[in-house]
Design a protein around this motif. Sequence first.
Motif, mmCIF file in Angstrom:
data_model
loop_
_atom_site.group_PDB
_atom_site.id
_atom_site.type_symbol
_atom_site.label_atom_id
_atom_site.label_comp_id
_atom_site.label_asym_id
_atom_site.label_seq_id
_atom_site.Cartn_x
_atom_site.Cartn_y
_atom_site.Cartn_z
ATOM 1 N N UNK A 80 33.125 -11.902 -63.990
ATOM 2 C CA UNK A 80 34.238 -11.015 -63.677
ATOM 3 C C UNK A 80 35.513 -11.667 -64.204
ATOM 4 N N UNK A 81 36.261 -10.917 -65.008
ATOM 5 C CA UNK A 81 37.533 -11.396 -65.530
ATOM 6 C C UNK A 81 38.652 -10.703 -64.771
ATOM 7 N N UNK A 82 39.619 -11.499 -64.306
ATOM 8 C CA UNK A 82 40.755 -10.968 -63.560
ATOM 9 C C UNK A 82 41.965 -10.841 -64.467
ATOM 10 N N UNK A 83 42.826 -9.895 -64.145
ATOM 11 C CA UNK A 83 44.058 -9.699 -64.914
ATOM 12 C C UNK A 83 44.885 -10.979 -64.912
ATOM 13 N N UNK A 84 45.363 -11.369 -66.079
ATOM 14 C CA UNK A 84 46.229 -12.521 -66.197
ATOM 15 C C UNK A 84 45.541 -13.863 -66.036
ATOM 16 N N UNK A 85 44.207 -13.872 -66.000
ATOM 17 C CA UNK A 85 43.457 -15.115 -65.834
ATOM 18 C C UNK A 85 42.523 -15.289 -67.032
ATOM 19 N N UNK A 125 37.171 -10.970 -54.318
ATOM 20 C CA UNK A 125 37.939 -10.438 -55.441
ATOM 21 C C UNK A 125 38.472 -9.061 -55.070
ATOM 22 N N UNK A 126 39.756 -8.835 -55.346
ATOM 23 C CA UNK A 126 40.359 -7.523 -55.143
ATOM 24 C C UNK A 126 40.022 -6.665 -56.363
ATOM 25 N N UNK A 127 39.391 -5.534 -56.147
ATOM 26 C CA UNK A 127 38.877 -4.723 -57.257
ATOM 27 C C UNK A 127 39.975 -4.259 -58.212
ATOM 28 N N UNK A 183 39.662 -6.885 -64.652
ATOM 29 C CA UNK A 183 39.910 -6.256 -65.944
ATOM 30 C C UNK A 183 38.627 -6.103 -66.767
ATOM 31 N N UNK A 184 37.596 -6.889 -66.450
ATOM 32 C CA UNK A 184 36.339 -6.787 -67.185
ATOM 33 C C UNK A 184 35.200 -7.361 -66.354
ATOM 34 N N UNK A 185 34.002 -6.851 -66.600
ATOM 35 C CA UNK A 185 32.794 -7.382 -65.973
ATOM 36 C C UNK A 185 31.683 -7.339 -67.010
ATOM 37 N N UNK A 186 30.872 -8.377 -67.043
ATOM 38 C CA UNK A 186 29.739 -8.388 -67.964
ATOM 39 C C UNK A 186 28.542 -9.033 -67.294
ATOM 40 N N UNK A 187 27.377 -8.660 -67.786
ATOM 41 C CA UNK A 187 26.125 -9.215 -67.281
ATOM 42 C C UNK A 187 25.387 -9.830 -68.466
ATOM 43 N N UNK A 188 24.795 -11.007 -68.273
ATOM 44 C CA UNK A 188 24.041 -11.652 -69.343
ATOM 45 C C UNK A 188 22.814 -12.333 -68.766
ATOM 46 N N UNK A 189 21.796 -12.454 -69.599
ATOM 47 C CA UNK A 189 20.534 -13.070 -69.216
ATOM 48 C C UNK A 189 20.567 -14.533 -69.616
ATOM 49 N N UNK A 190 20.559 -15.426 -68.640
ATOM 50 C CA UNK A 190 20.607 -16.862 -68.908
ATOM 51 C C UNK A 190 19.225 -17.477 -69.009
#
Length: 89
Positions: free
Chosen positions: A6-11, A58-60, A64-71
């Motif tokens: 999860x990517x947050x605004x300004x981070x 986290x406040x929804x 700004x972005x969410x991604x899923x990946x297979x590790x």
Amino acid sequence: MYTIEVTLRGTPLALAVQRKETDDAEALYQKILTAVQSSSSQLLELTCDRDTDKKIGVLSSEISAVQISDKSSGGGGANVPGFFAAINS
């Protein structure tokens, strides 16, 4: 192991939690997307299957972005998470 970032605004750094099962990872991904699309801000508490003591609130409205990946696919580091990995290849 699946990682939901999860990517947050300004981070510049992403927050990440892991899920062991595909269905659990996909359900969490969809939950986050639904919260982001909602007109009202929600507090999401994310927990991690790998580090069970790890919790993130986290406040929804700040996501700004969410991604899923297979590790779990062993690629020797060739399968780097993130959208920018394809640019650097």
